[in-house]
Design a protein around this motif. Structure first.
Motif, PDB file in Angstrom:
ATOM      1  N   VAL A 167      -6.090  11.558  -9.721  1.00 30.16           N
ATOM      2  CA  VAL A 167      -6.729  10.825 -10.801  1.00 30.16           C
ATOM      3  C   VAL A 167      -7.538   9.638 -10.282  1.00 30.16           C
ATOM      4  CG1 VAL A 167      -4.700   9.381 -11.251  1.00 30.16           C
ATOM      5  CG2 VAL A 167      -6.371   9.784 -13.071  1.00 30.16           C
ATOM      6  N   LEU A 168      -7.040   8.945  -9.248  1.00 29.52           N
ATOM      7  CA  LEU A 168      -7.784   7.808  -8.731  1.00 29.52           C
ATOM      8  C   LEU A 168      -9.088   8.250  -8.087  1.00 29.52           C
ATOM      9  CD1 LEU A 168      -4.973   5.521  -7.248  1.00 29.52           C
ATOM     10  CD2 LEU A 168      -6.127   5.356  -9.464  1.00 29.52           C
ATOM     11  N   ASP A 169      -9.096   9.437  -7.483  1.00 32.80           N
ATOM     12  CA  ASP A 169     -10.322   9.958  -6.892  1.00 32.80           C
ATOM     13  C   ASP A 169     -11.396  10.162  -7.944  1.00 32.80           C
ATOM     14  OD1 ASP A 169      -9.203  10.051  -4.350  1.00 32.80           O
ATOM     15  OD2 ASP A 169      -8.424  12.083  -4.634  1.00 32.80           O
ATOM     16  N   ARG A 170     -10.984  10.489  -9.161  1.00 32.50           N
ATOM     17  CA  ARG A 170     -11.965  10.748 -10.215  1.00 32.50           C
ATOM     18  C   ARG A 170     -12.648   9.473 -10.700  1.00 32.50           C
ATOM     19  NH1 ARG A 170      -8.003  14.630 -11.514  1.00 32.50           N
ATOM     20  NH2 ARG A 170      -7.108  13.471 -13.281  1.00 32.50           N
ATOM     21  N   PHE A 171     -12.067   8.318 -10.392  1.00 31.06           N
ATOM     22  CA  PHE A 171     -12.709   7.045 -10.723  1.00 31.06           C
ATOM     23  C   PHE A 171     -13.709   6.600  -9.650  1.00 31.06           C
ATOM     24  CE2 PHE A 171      -9.124   6.752 -13.602  1.00 31.06           C
ATOM     25  CZ  PHE A 171      -9.628   6.060 -14.685  1.00 31.06           C
ATOM     26  N   SER A 172     -13.708   7.261  -8.512  1.00 27.42           N
ATOM     27  CA  SER A 172     -14.594   6.854  -7.420  1.00 27.42           C
ATOM     28  C   SER A 172     -16.053   7.156  -7.758  1.00 27.42           C
ATOM     29  CB  SER A 172     -14.210   7.583  -6.138  1.00 27.42           C
ATOM     30  OG  SER A 172     -15.162   7.320  -5.112  1.00 27.42           O
ATOM     31  N   LEU A 173     -16.929   6.229  -7.400  1.00 32.65           N
ATOM     32  CA  LEU A 173     -18.370   6.440  -7.554  1.00 32.65           C
ATOM     33  C   LEU A 173     -19.054   6.587  -6.202  1.00 32.65           C
ATOM     34  CD1 LEU A 173     -19.115   3.867 -10.404  1.00 32.65           C
ATOM     35  CD2 LEU A 173     -18.842   6.341 -10.614  1.00 32.65           C
TER      36      LEU A 173
ATOM     37  N   SER B  12     -14.162  10.170 -16.917  1.00 32.91           N
ATOM     38  CA  SER B  12     -14.536  10.350 -18.325  1.00 32.91           C
ATOM     39  C   SER B  12     -15.381  11.615 -18.513  1.00 32.91           C
ATOM     40  CB  SER B  12     -15.312   9.129 -18.830  1.00 32.91           C
ATOM     41  OG  SER B  12     -16.497   8.937 -18.070  1.00 32.91           O
ATOM     42  N   ALA B  13     -15.100  12.648 -17.731  1.00 40.70           N
ATOM     43  CA  ALA B  13     -15.923  13.858 -17.744  1.00 40.70           C
ATOM     44  C   ALA B  13     -15.976  14.549 -19.108  1.00 40.70           C
ATOM     45  CB  ALA B  13     -15.403  14.843 -16.687  1.00 40.70           C
ATOM     46  N   TYR B  14     -14.956  14.342 -19.949  1.00 37.90           N
ATOM     47  CA  TYR B  14     -14.926  14.994 -21.265  1.00 37.90           C
ATOM     48  C   TYR B  14     -15.114  13.968 -22.384  1.00 37.90           C
ATOM     49  CZ  TYR B  14     -13.650  18.875 -24.391  1.00 37.90           C
ATOM     50  OH  TYR B  14     -13.661  19.898 -25.333  1.00 37.90           O
TER      51      TYR B  14
ATOM     52  N   ARG C  34     -23.755  13.010 -20.060  1.00 39.81           N
ATOM     53  CA  ARG C  34     -22.916  12.297 -21.022  1.00 39.81           C
ATOM     54  C   ARG C  34     -23.577  10.980 -21.409  1.00 39.81           C
ATOM     55  NH1 ARG C  34     -18.802  10.323 -19.125  1.00 39.81           N
ATOM     56  NH2 ARG C  34     -19.230  10.530 -16.905  1.00 39.81           N
ATOM     57  N   VAL C  35     -23.416  10.602 -22.674  1.00 39.23           N
ATOM     58  CA  VAL C  35     -24.025   9.371 -23.178  1.00 39.23           C
ATOM     59  C   VAL C  35     -22.968   8.621 -23.985  1.00 39.23           C
ATOM     60  CG1 VAL C  35     -25.945   8.352 -24.465  1.00 39.23           C
ATOM     61  CG2 VAL C  35     -26.235  10.584 -23.342  1.00 39.23           C
ATOM     62  N   ASN C  36     -22.651   7.416 -23.546  1.00 40.87           N
ATOM     63  CA  ASN C  36     -21.639   6.591 -24.194  1.00 40.87           C
ATOM     64  C   ASN C  36     -22.122   5.146 -24.282  1.00 40.87           C
ATOM     65  OD1 ASN C  36     -19.160   8.426 -24.502  1.00 40.87           O
ATOM     66  ND2 ASN C  36     -19.706   8.749 -22.344  1.00 40.87           N
ATOM     67  N   ALA C  37     -21.301   4.313 -24.891  1.00 38.90           N
ATOM     68  CA  ALA C  37     -21.622   2.885 -24.977  1.00 38.90           C
ATOM     69  C   ALA C  37     -20.370   2.061 -24.739  1.00 38.90           C
ATOM     70  CB  ALA C  37     -22.213   2.537 -26.343  1.00 38.90           C
ATOM     71  N   VAL C  38     -20.561   0.893 -24.174  1.00 40.63           N
ATOM     72  CA  VAL C  38     -19.513  -0.104 -24.062  1.00 40.63           C
ATOM     73  C   VAL C  38     -19.878  -1.250 -25.003  1.00 40.63           C
ATOM     74  CG1 VAL C  38     -20.626  -1.241 -22.094  1.00 40.63           C
ATOM     75  CG2 VAL C  38     -18.181  -1.516 -22.457  1.00 40.63           C
TER      76      VAL C  38
END
Length: 250
Positions: free
Chosen positions: A4-10, A233-235, A179-183
């Protein structure tokens, strides 16, 4: 399978951040770089490059929509390829009672806060689709995307409009893997809110309204941005992630 931590890597990602010279935009750019991304931070007056930071600073005015294509060209040049993620942190504010709100200020806020991020996402998405590249677009919304506040009619209109753009693009570009999101930041001390923080009565009133009993620090946004830009946040698409100390929940 990665953890799971790997999936946060950029690591290896190329990210374009507007409004990246100061305030929340700078904190966003820095946080993304700390997660491994190579970041192009755009501002009308860019910050100084810091070797080893992972952030390259570029001069550019998002209000000049005719030159946004050239701006993306420059970002791709310094980042070494097609932009993976774009973060729309550039924004302006004007406070005035609605009955006296100047038309020129209304039009300026619409151009910078609403039209410019849409046009820039258009430009980035075209290139991502041509390159068959999945991507993440993150818009910056606001408390006023969900509720009304006095004396900022234009700002509220633009931030409500941002969520209309987010939902529409999320649905339209999902088949291409974009993907399109907002903060949605709550009250943070920045140039846009400084006039409120200078008013002791207003500052105290706001503090009482925040369940966590503190104002946001720019660093509070970094985790949300890394999540939305990364495979963690792939989904997740078409969503507004509020970072407001509980304001909109109270």
């Amino acid at each position: 399978m990665s953890g799971v931590l790997d999936r946060f890597s950029l690591s290896g990602r190329r990210v374009l951040v507007t409004g990246g010279s100061r305030g929340l935009g700078r904190a966003m750019a820095t946080g993304l770089a700390e997660a491994g991304a190579r970041v192009a931070a755009v501002a009308r007056t860019p910050a100084q490059d810091e070797p080893g930071s992972g952030v390259v600073n570029l001069a550019g005015d998002v209000a000049d929509t005719a030159r946004l294509g050239a701006l993306v060209d420059e970002a791709e040049r310094v980042l070494g390829g097609t932009v993976d993620s774009v973060v729309h942190a550039a924004g302006v504010q004007h406070r005035s009672p609605a009955v006296d709100f100047p038309l020129e200020e209304w039009e300026r806020l619409i151009r910078v806060n609403l039209t410019a991020p849409f046009v820039l996402s258009q430009e980035v998405a075209r290139r991502q689709i041509d390159a068959n590249l999945e991507g993440s677009h993150v818009f910056v919304a606001s408390l006023t995307s969900t509720l009304g506040l006095p004396n900022i009619a234009a700002y509220g209109a633009t931030k409500s409009g941002v969520m209309g753009i987010v939902r529409s693009l999320a649905v339209e570009w999902a088949p291409q893997g974009i993907r399109v999101n907002a903060v949605g930041p709550g009250y943070f001390r920045t140039a846009l809110t400084e006039s409120l923080f200078q008013d002791d009565e207003a500052r105290e009133r706001l503090m009482k309204r925040i369940p966590q009993k503190r104002f946001g620090s720019p660093d509070d946004l970094a985790g949300a941005l890394v999540f939305l830009a990364s495979d963690a946040s792939a989904y997740v698409t078409g969503q507004l992630l509020m970072v407001d100390g509980g304001w909109t929940a109270a």
